[in-house]
Design an enzyme around this catalytic site. Structure first.
Site, PDB file in Angstrom:
ATOM      1  N   GLU A 104     -57.529 -88.498 -33.998  1.00  0.00           N
ATOM      2  CA  GLU A 104     -56.152 -89.235 -33.185  1.00  0.00           C
ATOM      3  C   GLU A 104     -55.077 -89.323 -34.427  1.00  0.00           C
ATOM      4  O   GLU A 104     -55.089 -90.273 -35.268  1.00  0.00           O
ATOM      5  CB  GLU A 104     -56.833 -90.707 -32.931  1.00  0.00           C
ATOM      6  CG  GLU A 104     -55.707 -91.328 -32.317  1.00  0.00           C
ATOM      7  CD  GLU A 104     -56.134 -92.816 -31.881  1.00  0.00           C
ATOM      8  OE1 GLU A 104     -55.291 -93.692 -31.414  1.00  0.00           O
ATOM      9  OE2 GLU A 104     -57.375 -93.134 -31.719  1.00  0.00           O
ATOM     10  N   HIS A 403     -45.866 -93.530 -33.102  1.00  0.00           N
ATOM     11  CA  HIS A 403     -46.406 -92.264 -32.447  1.00  0.00           C
ATOM     12  C   HIS A 403     -45.216 -90.964 -32.418  1.00  0.00           C
ATOM     13  O   HIS A 403     -45.734 -90.070 -32.836  1.00  0.00           O
ATOM     14  CB  HIS A 403     -47.106 -92.262 -30.952  1.00  0.00           C
ATOM     15  CG  HIS A 403     -48.585 -93.054 -31.157  1.00  0.00           C
ATOM     16  ND1 HIS A 403     -49.553 -92.148 -31.481  1.00  0.00           N
ATOM     17  CD2 HIS A 403     -48.912 -94.369 -31.319  1.00  0.00           C
ATOM     18  CE1 HIS A 403     -50.657 -93.244 -31.476  1.00  0.00           C
ATOM     19  NE2 HIS A 403     -50.253 -94.373 -31.344  1.00  0.00           N
TER      20      HIS A 403
END
Length: 408
Positions: A104, A403
Site C-alpha cells: 500500500e 495519495h
C-alpha cells in the site's frame, strides 16, 4: 536409490501427472529444495503460468517445512521501515525502528509523519495491560443441571487442571478458566501466559490435556477443542472486552504548535474527526474496531516479523481516543487483542528473524515474555503514529492529495 541418485525431474513430473505420486509426497523421494522446484515446474505445466519470480528466494526450502506444505517458492512483499519510534514502555524503552511489509503506497510515509510528531512531543508511553492467549473448548452435557455440576467441578479443581495443562509445556502457564453455559453446552475459556511465543499451538496442546481430565471426572463430553469462544481469527466482542494475546496501549500529548506544523490542522479538528469518524461512525456501523487504520500497521508488521497474518482480525480490535488537554492534543490507541510473539512460527524464517533483529526483540526475552511485551508496545506506538497521521490528513482534507502526490 541413494540421496546422490535422486530421480530426474522429468520422471517425477510424469509420475505427478499420472497420479502415481502426489504433490505432498515429493519430500519423501527428494530433498525439500528439489521438491519445491519439481512442484513449481508441475504447476507451470498444469496452468501455463510462469513462476520464475517465486523461484527466487533467499532461504533453504527445508527451513520452512514447519511453516508450509506443498511449497513452490516464496512471495516477496516490499519491506520498508518506520521510525525511529520514541517510546517509554514497560518492556521497551528508548528509540527503535520497525520494519513494515506492505504493497500500500503512502502507508510508510503516513506512519512516519505521525511518528515525527510523537518524537517532537518527547515520545509516547506504552504499556502491556494484560496477556492471555485463550482456547475455548465446547462440551456436550445431558442438561443444564449437569452443566452446572461440571462448572462447579471445574472451579473446585482448577489447580488439578492447571497441573495437567502445564505438564505439556515448559513455558506456558494456565492463568484462568472461565466457564460459559448455553443450554446443554459448556464452554471453558482457558487463558495462558505463553511468554515470548504467540502461543496458539501451546494453548491448544495444553487445553487438550485439561479437557481429557474434565471428560474423565465429569459427565461432559468434548465436542470440539475450539468452540469459537476463544475467539481465533474471527471478529468477536469477547476479545474486545476480555482481551486475547496482548492488551496494549500507547498514548501521547502533543503540543498545539506541533499539531499545526506537522498536520496542518488543529487539535480541535482532529478531536472532532476522531469522535465523528472513529467513535460515532464505527458505532453506527456496528464495528468492533473504533480506529482509523490500526489494522494497516498490524498487517504490515505481522508480514515483516513472521506473525500469524490471519490474526490481524483481532489486531484491528482497537480504540483510538483523542481529547484536548490544556490546549494540547491527547491521543491514545488501545489494542484489546494483539496476538504476537518473538519465538516460534514464522519468526524463525531468515527474513523475519532479521526484521525482529532490527526491532531488537529477536528470540526469547529475559525475563520470559519481555521481548513479546516490548514488540507489542512498539507496534502500538507505530500504529498510534498512523492514527495521528490519518486523522490529521482527514481533518486537513489532505487524504486524497497525499495519495495523488505520492503517485498511488
Amino acid at each position: 536409490m541413494s540421496q546422490d541418485e535422486e530421480p530426474p525431474a522429468p520422471a517425477l513430473l510424469e509420475r505427478l501427472a499420472e497420479g502415481e505420486l502426489r504433490l505432498h509426497e515429493l519430500e519423501e523421494v527428494v530433498d525439500a529444495d528439489r521438491a519445491a522446484e519439481v512442484r513449481r515446474r508441475f504447476i507451470e505445466e498444469e496452468t501455463g503460468a510462469e513462476l520464475s519470480s517465486v523461484a527466487n528466494f533467499g532461504f533453504e526450502a527445508g527451513a520452512a517445512t514447519s511453516n508450509i506444505e506443498n511449497m513452490i517458492g516464496a512471495t516477496q512483499v516490499p519491506l520498508g521501515v518506520v521510525g525511529p519510534i520514541r517510546l517509554a514502555g514497560g518492556a521497551s524503552d528508548g528509540r527503535c525502528w520497525l520494519p513494515l511489509a506492505t504493497t500500500e503506497g503512502a502507508l510508510i510515509a503516513s506512519v512516519n509523519r505521525g511518528l515525527s510528531a510523537i518524537r517532537r512531543a518527547g515520545g509516547a508511553t506504552g504499556r502491556v495491560l494484560a496477556n492471555s492467549m485463550t482456547r475455548g473448548p465446547v462440551f456436550r452435557v445431558p442438561d443444564v443441571g449437569i452443566a452446572a455440576e461440571v462448572v462447579t467441578w471445574v472451579q473446585a479443581h482448577e489447580d488439578q487442571l492447571r497441573q495437567a495443562a502445564e505438564a505439556t509445556t515448559s513455558h506456558g502457564e494456565l492463568e484462568q478458566i472461565t466457564p460459559y453455559v448455553v443450554g446443554n453446552n459448556v464452554f471453558l475459556r482457558f487463558g495462558y501466559d505463553t511468554k515470548d511465543a504467540m502461543g496458539m499451538n501451546m494453548a491448544t496442546i495444553a487445553t487438550q490435556a485439561a479437557c481429557e481430565l474434565v471428560e474423565a471426572e465429569t459427565d461432559a463430553e468434548l465436542v470440539a477443542l475450539s468452540g469459537n469462544l476463544c475467539t481465533d481469527k474471527k471478529p468477536a466482542a469477547i476479545n474486545a472486552v476480555e482481551g486475547r494475546g496482548r492488551t496494549v496501549c500507547a498514548d501521547i500529548v502533543i503540543p498545539r504548535e506541533i499539531v499545526e506544523e506537522t498536520f496542518d490542522t488543529t487539535p480541535e479538528a482532529m478531536v472532532e474527526v476522531n469522535t465523528r469518524k472513529n467513535l460515532i461512525g464505527s458505532a453506527k456501523a456496528g464495528a468492533l474496531g473504533f480506529n482509523a487504520q490500526a489494522a494497516n500497521i498490524v498487517a504490515a508488521a505481522f508480514l515483516a516479523l513472521g506473525q500469524d497474518i490471519a490474526q490481524v482480525v483481532e489486531g484491528s480490535n482497537a480504540i483510538t481516543t483523542m481529547e484536548i488537554q490544556d490546549g494540547a492534543l491527547y491521543a491514545s490507541l488501545t489494542f484489546s487483542s494483539l496476538e504476537l510473539g518473538t519465538v516460534g512460527g514464522g519468526t524463525n524464517l531468515p527474513s523475519q528473524a532479521e526484521a525482529l533483529g532490527v526491532v531488537g526483540v529477536k528470540g526469547g526475552g529475559d525475563p520470559g515474555g519481555s521481548n513479546a511485551d516490548a514488540l507489542a508496545e512498539i507496534v502500538a506506538g507505530a500504529a498510534l503514529g498512523g492514527e495521528l497521521s490519518l486523522v490529521g490528513a482527514l481533518s486537513a482534507s489532505h487524504l486524497a492529495s497525499a495519495h495523488e502526490q505520492l503517485g498511488r
